[in-house]
Write an enzyme that holds these catalytic residues in place. Sequence first.
Site, PDB file in Angstrom:
ATOM      1  N   HIS A 434       0.810  -1.221   0.000  1.00 17.65           N
ATOM      2  CA  HIS A 434       0.000   0.000   0.000  1.00 17.65           C
ATOM      3  C   HIS A 434       0.845   1.273   0.000  1.00 17.65           C
ATOM      4  O   HIS A 434       0.312   2.383  -0.149  1.00 17.65           O
ATOM      5  CB  HIS A 434      -0.946   0.010   1.209  1.00 17.65           C
ATOM      6  CG  HIS A 434      -2.342   0.423   0.852  1.00 17.65           C
ATOM      7  ND1 HIS A 434      -2.612   1.465  -0.011  1.00 17.65           N
ATOM      8  CD2 HIS A 434      -3.556  -0.041   1.258  1.00 17.65           C
ATOM      9  CE1 HIS A 434      -3.911   1.610  -0.128  1.00 17.65           C
ATOM     10  NE2 HIS A 434      -4.518   0.711   0.625  1.00 17.65           N
ATOM     11  N   ARG A 435       2.158   1.153   0.155  1.00 21.18           N
ATOM     12  CA  ARG A 435       3.016   2.325  -0.005  1.00 21.18           C
ATOM     13  C   ARG A 435       3.121   2.713  -1.484  1.00 21.18           C
ATOM     14  O   ARG A 435       3.323   3.870  -1.832  1.00 21.18           O
ATOM     15  CB  ARG A 435       4.423   2.047   0.529  1.00 21.18           C
ATOM     16  CG  ARG A 435       4.510   1.764   2.012  1.00 21.18           C
ATOM     17  CD  ARG A 435       5.918   1.337   2.392  1.00 21.18           C
ATOM     18  NE  ARG A 435       6.331   0.121   1.684  1.00 21.18           N
ATOM     19  CZ  ARG A 435       7.537  -0.436   1.797  1.00 21.18           C
ATOM     20  NH1 ARG A 435       8.449   0.129   2.587  1.00 21.18           N
ATOM     21  NH2 ARG A 435       7.834  -1.540   1.135  1.00 21.18           N
TER      22      ARG A 435
END
Length: 463
Positions: A434-435
Amino acid sequence: MSATMIKEFRLPDLGEGLTESEILSWKVDVGDTVSLNQVIAEVETAKAVVELPSPFAGVIKELHEQPGSVVEVGKPIVSFEVADDAGSAPLAPSGAAGAGSGEAALDTPRREPNLVGYGAVVEGSGRPTRRARNFAPVVEAGGTKAAEAGPVESAAVQPAPVEGKAAERPRSTPPVRKLAKDLGLDLAHVPGTGPGGLITREDVQEFSGHAAEPALQAQGAASPGGARPGERETRTPIKGVRKHTAAAMVQSAFTAPHATEFLTVDVTPSLELLAKLKTSREFAGIKLTPLTLAAKALLIAVRRNPALNSRWDEENQEMVTFNYVNLGIAAATPRGLTVPNIKDAEALPLPQLAQALTALAETARAGRTTPADLSGGTISITNIGVFGIDAGTPILNPGEAAILGLGAVRTMPWEYRGEVALRQVLTLSLSFDHRLVDGEQGSRFLADVGAILAEPGMVLTMV
């Protein structure tokens, strides 16, 4: 009589900065005469089982480590007695071999070997000698050679057995010997049904199910299940591939913030397409599975959603997006989970992609995957459907932004053209970092893969 000197061979870095390897077996004994590039040992790194070629021609003086020992890179593992004018031949640098030319400068300075896989440069040849994987000769009692029909990994030149030792050892390939070791079997008791008496994987598996208990007890070996009679627990050291996998999964799970999404799709049109392709001339003799189409769908979806094909550069705080796809395929092997990858998979037409998937799986099952095949992946697929599982939450392969899970294909009641019909359905699982990937990007990617598998003709609107 020429003078001699003692040369030590230190465990080399087998690639990817690995710090240690386990000695699985020695192919030589003290006192044996060996030739340049002759395989002298089989070792297991954190990524693969590889064979060590001899960097010298001479006599084995001492084996510093025993099978089962985990040795740090740089530690001496064997000493040779060599003629003082023989020296050591340098191994071909990886860049030269990778370029495909095989050329090496004639004035390359002498140095200790530091890379396995290409063999040492034969003195005066100016060319690296690759270890060939070919048909090894069988030396019969009368001294003649008979061609062997089964592939056995061997040095480019197979030296004659010394003092009869090599001839007495049961004939098998390294993956088969590793399987026998894992099962606690002595290959001397396993009858070989392969060409020339070669012991095959099937021979070992058959014997493990029918081995006489007295024979196993005489060896002091564990039963195929891993536990000796009367024991309430079994402890197995975590080494090699399993140790590396465990550390990598922990690092991935606690470094990259995982998010997982699911999508269930009707893949009946994809299965119908596969049936048609199997009858076409272009795909004659090529293995086609749902994984083949899923891999192609992923490659098309990545082109439209490049964030899924990236990595997080922690040191520079940058997102690195790859303009190529090294497609990893999670493979369960006797040594543990590995994720070899197909280099530049996006450039392969469907027939070549199917062939590459088949070759990758066969190599992994045989334990012949190289460290190079296990490095450099950019995005992966795990096919949990082969185990009858519908869906899961895959953990990212370290350094990658996404992994796609394929569930089992089920015949289920499904809405089709306004009615309920029995259709072929599977669930896709997408885990992503999710980064690097936000929810919208991950959802669009997964929707693209699902749309292609639900209706392959949708590809025309995407490319």
